[in-house]
Design an enzyme around this catalytic site. Structure first.
Site, PDB file in Angstrom:
ATOM      1  N   LYS A  21      11.828 -68.032  32.822  1.00  0.00           N
ATOM      2  CA  LYS A  21      12.368 -67.086  31.935  1.00  0.00           C
ATOM      3  C   LYS A  21      12.401 -65.666  33.142  1.00  0.00           C
ATOM      4  O   LYS A  21      13.911 -65.057  33.488  1.00  0.00           O
ATOM      5  CB  LYS A  21      12.255 -66.388  30.248  1.00  0.00           C
ATOM      6  CG  LYS A  21      13.086 -65.157  29.558  1.00  0.00           C
ATOM      7  CD  LYS A  21      12.765 -65.925  28.424  1.00  0.00           C
ATOM      8  CE  LYS A  21      11.346 -64.911  27.326  1.00  0.00           C
ATOM      9  NZ  LYS A  21      12.141 -63.572  27.447  1.00  0.00           N
ATOM     10  N   SER A  22      11.764 -64.861  33.537  1.00  0.00           N
ATOM     11  CA  SER A  22      11.767 -64.062  33.815  1.00  0.00           C
ATOM     12  C   SER A  22      13.020 -63.803  35.679  1.00  0.00           C
ATOM     13  O   SER A  22      13.481 -63.072  35.842  1.00  0.00           O
ATOM     14  CB  SER A  22      10.250 -63.606  34.190  1.00  0.00           C
ATOM     15  OG  SER A  22       9.183 -63.092  33.184  1.00  0.00           O
ATOM     16  N   ARG A  26      16.493 -62.873  36.758  1.00  0.00           N
ATOM     17  CA  ARG A  26      16.618 -62.209  38.149  1.00  0.00           C
ATOM     18  C   ARG A  26      17.386 -62.786  38.538  1.00  0.00           C
ATOM     19  O   ARG A  26      18.590 -61.626  39.326  1.00  0.00           O
ATOM     20  CB  ARG A  26      14.925 -61.442  38.757  1.00  0.00           C
ATOM     21  CG  ARG A  26      14.472 -61.329  37.567  1.00  0.00           C
ATOM     22  CD  ARG A  26      12.968 -60.780  37.613  1.00  0.00           C
ATOM     23  NE  ARG A  26      12.357 -59.337  37.390  1.00  0.00           N
ATOM     24  CZ  ARG A  26      11.414 -59.385  35.872  1.00  0.00           C
ATOM     25  NH1 ARG A  26      12.090 -60.615  35.329  1.00  0.00           N
ATOM     26  NH2 ARG A  26      10.718 -59.021  35.889  1.00  0.00           N
ATOM     27  N   GLY A  93      15.338 -58.291  25.904  1.00  0.00           N
ATOM     28  CA  GLY A  93      14.431 -57.348  26.161  1.00  0.00           C
ATOM     29  C   GLY A  93      15.048 -57.255  27.868  1.00  0.00           C
ATOM     30  O   GLY A  93      14.468 -56.050  27.839  1.00  0.00           O
ATOM     31  N   ARG A 122      13.878 -51.780  20.303  1.00  0.00           N
ATOM     32  CA  ARG A 122      12.938 -51.493  21.834  1.00  0.00           C
ATOM     33  C   ARG A 122      13.457 -50.815  22.305  1.00  0.00           C
ATOM     34  O   ARG A 122      14.339 -49.585  22.574  1.00  0.00           O
ATOM     35  CB  ARG A 122      13.115 -52.928  22.484  1.00  0.00           C
ATOM     36  CG  ARG A 122      13.280 -54.500  21.496  1.00  0.00           C
ATOM     37  CD  ARG A 122      12.081 -55.020  21.550  1.00  0.00           C
ATOM     38  NE  ARG A 122      11.078 -55.179  23.205  1.00  0.00           N
ATOM     39  CZ  ARG A 122      11.361 -56.460  23.263  1.00  0.00           C
ATOM     40  NH1 ARG A 122      11.962 -57.382  22.758  1.00  0.00           N
ATOM     41  NH2 ARG A 122      10.143 -56.404  24.352  1.00  0.00           N
ATOM     42  N   SER A 166       5.095 -51.796  33.567  1.00  0.00           N
ATOM     43  CA  SER A 166       6.696 -52.836  32.870  1.00  0.00           C
ATOM     44  C   SER A 166       6.900 -53.091  33.998  1.00  0.00           C
ATOM     45  O   SER A 166       7.700 -51.915  34.773  1.00  0.00           O
ATOM     46  CB  SER A 166       7.184 -51.544  32.052  1.00  0.00           C
ATOM     47  OG  SER A 166       8.273 -52.168  31.914  1.00  0.00           O
ATOM     48  N   GLN A 168       9.316 -54.556  34.294  1.00  0.00           N
ATOM     49  CA  GLN A 168      11.098 -54.276  33.039  1.00  0.00           C
ATOM     50  C   GLN A 168      11.700 -53.033  33.674  1.00  0.00           C
ATOM     51  O   GLN A 168      11.903 -52.605  34.250  1.00  0.00           O
ATOM     52  CB  GLN A 168      11.505 -54.386  32.247  1.00  0.00           C
ATOM     53  CG  GLN A 168      11.392 -55.663  31.303  1.00  0.00           C
ATOM     54  CD  GLN A 168      11.057 -56.112  29.969  1.00  0.00           C
ATOM     55  OE1 GLN A 168      11.260 -54.847  29.516  1.00  0.00           O
ATOM     56  NE2 GLN A 168      11.286 -57.095  29.274  1.00  0.00           N
ATOM     57  N   ASP A 318       2.282 -61.903  28.141  1.00  0.00           N
ATOM     58  CA  ASP A 318       3.247 -62.768  27.093  1.00  0.00           C
ATOM     59  C   ASP A 318       2.555 -63.726  26.436  1.00  0.00           C
ATOM     60  O   ASP A 318       2.015 -64.167  25.757  1.00  0.00           O
ATOM     61  CB  ASP A 318       3.977 -62.945  27.367  1.00  0.00           C
ATOM     62  CG  ASP A 318       5.023 -61.894  27.638  1.00  0.00           C
ATOM     63  OD1 ASP A 318       5.226 -61.052  27.275  1.00  0.00           O
ATOM     64  OD2 ASP A 318       5.539 -62.073  28.999  1.00  0.00           O
ATOM     65  N   LYS A 345       6.918 -54.999  21.420  1.00  0.00           N
ATOM     66  CA  LYS A 345       7.997 -56.603  21.703  1.00  0.00           C
ATOM     67  C   LYS A 345       8.102 -57.200  20.549  1.00  0.00           C
ATOM     68  O   LYS A 345       9.310 -55.925  19.725  1.00  0.00           O
ATOM     69  CB  LYS A 345       6.781 -57.544  22.412  1.00  0.00           C
ATOM     70  CG  LYS A 345       5.534 -57.149  22.933  1.00  0.00           C
ATOM     71  CD  LYS A 345       6.356 -56.528  24.877  1.00  0.00           C
ATOM     72  CE  LYS A 345       5.565 -57.226  25.736  1.00  0.00           C
ATOM     73  NZ  LYS A 345       5.873 -56.511  27.081  1.00  0.00           N
TER      74      LYS A 345
END
Ligand code: S3P
Length: 430
Positions: A21-22, A26, A93, A122, A166, A168, A318, A345
């Site tokens: 997913k990450s 990206r 998020g 968030r 983080s 993100q 996670d 989260k």
């Protein structure tokens, strides 16, 4: 949707977990920022990453979904189109935090990001602050929550120390830095996942790492030909936990991403004496462009409790709900410290994990920044509410397979944001 997971005999067979997913988020974002088409192989088609494709379309990128791949024809680093209305990030998020980095560089154009009820709790002040320092105008509800509005500007390079580790927020600053007027440095209190750095290196950007600091030099354009998305270690972690917990299990997990900034869970699991065989990438100070993959062999075995230290937390963030579950089956105590980020989260994961596992018979206490689990040799079972949180829903399912009486998960559909076909995958292995 409520689904009951009964106690299972050993899990056996092979699993290829869904695409990461990450990395999918990206790849779509960098594709939209690039000057030439980017071919993304094995893109994750789940609710969160579909939100990203829709968002980049609204911003002027062309997205073509083909069997096994997605082609993104970018709008360019400074050429995002101002959409007619707010951009809907859904439940994602990562999209909420990364996209403003690109938008901040769109001089004179204004963008609003909003999403579902969970997204509206968030925090976004963590990305608003560095983007303002760089020269964008950013406003948020109560200064802290979505809807978030970004008016792009001419950006300055900065040196910025992240208050929390983080990936993100780090990624947001790195994306903005591409269009700034010099080299930008971001420091993090502990290492976090580095997919953005690796992908920027692939895209021809000058980027260096020095310990906990990463420096990126502004670029004229991004040129990224192809991204191959590996299987997601965070999604694979659910079958891995089931394989370790259910007696008689023997699983082969195929081609999973083993970037060392994502395998904290596997290292902690090995420390708990979990049987996990495979070639994990070694920790490295140097940046590498590759996203390594490996097969993993998993077998059931007895577990020992462990202490998860704050610097390990971002590398397993996670998977911490699963570690709480494993702790219920381990000998002795399992303690997680320095994980206050869990409260921010998709749900307050300290509160929901502790309440959820207690409801199944677990002996677990919340602390300010984590939890303490007293191993009790297993779980009785019962009912768990997913609280709209995909990782809680999937943890409940694994708990059911390993429990004495089974678990009913309320709101199993939450799993769709990251793992379509999760229930079918588990059923096939049982
Ligand atoms: C992510 C980073 C982590 C993680 C999230 C995905 C990413 O969040 O929990 O699921 O793709 O960068 P934080 O960076 O907020 O810790």
């Amino acid at each position: 949707m409520n689904v009951r997971f009964g106690p299972s005999a050993g899990l056996t067979g092979e699993l290829t977990a869904p695409p990461d997913k990450s990395i999918s988020h990206r790849a779509a974002l960098l594709g939209a920022m690039a000057s030439y088409p980017v071919r993304i192989e094995n893109y994750l088609h789940a609710a969160d990453t579909t939100s990203t494709l829709e968002a980049v379309r609204a911003l002027g990128a062309l997205v073509e979904v083909r069997p096994g791949e997605v082609i993104v024809r970018g709008a360019g680093l400074r050429e995002a189109r101002e959409p007619d209305g707010p951009i809907d990030v859904g439940n994602a998020g990562t999209l909420l935090r990364l996209l403003p980095g690109w938008l901040a560089a769109q001089d004179g154009r204004t963008f609003t990001l909003d999403g579902d009820a969970s997204i509206r709790r968030r925090p976004v002040d963590r990305v608003a602050e560095p983007l303002r320092l760089m020269g964008a105008t950013v406003t948020a509800s109560n200064e802290r929550f979505p809807p978030l509005t970004v008016r792009g500007g001419r950006l300055h390079s900065i040196s910025y120390e992240l208050p929390v580790a983080s990936a993100q927020v780090k990624s947001c600053v790195l994306l903005a830095a591409l269009a700034a007027d010099g080299a930008t440095t971001v420091g993090e209190p502990a290492r976090s996942r580095d997919h953005t750095e690796r992908m920027l290196l692939c895209a021809g950007v000058t980027i260096h790492r020095n310990g906990r600091h990463v420096t990126v030099v502004n670029a004229d354009e991004l040129v990224l030909e192809r991204v191959a998305v590996p299987s997601d270690p965070s999604s694979a972690a659910f079958a891995i936990a089931a394989g370790v917990l259910v007696p008689g299990s023997r699983l082969l997990i195929r081609d999973v991403g083993v970037n060392w900034t994502r395998t904290g869970f596997l290292r902690i699991l090995r420390r708990m004496q979990g049987i996990v065989l495979g070639d994990l990438e070694n920790e490295s100070g140097e940046l590498s462009a590759a996203e390594p993959i490996s097969d993993l062999d998993i077998a059931h075995g007895a577990l020992e409790g462990t202490v998860v230290e704050p610097e390990e937390v971002p590398l397993a963030i996670d998977e911490l709900p699963l570690l709480a579950l494993l702790g219920c089956f381990a000998e002795g105590d399992t303690v997680v410290r320095g994980a206050q980020e869990l409260r921010l989260k998709e749900s307050d994961r300290i509160a929901t994990v502790v309440a959820g596992l207690r409801g199944l018979g677990g002996d677990i206490e919340a602390t300010e920044d984590g939890f303490v689990v007293h191993g009790s040799g297993g779980l009785r079972g019962g009912i768990i509410d997913a609280a709209g949180d995909h990782r809680l829903a999937m943890m409940g399912a694994v708990a059911g397979l390993a429990s004495r009486e089974g678990v009913e998960v309320i709101g199993m559909e939450a799993a769709e944001v990251s793992y379509p076909g999760f229930v079918e995958d588990l059923e096939r292995l049982c």
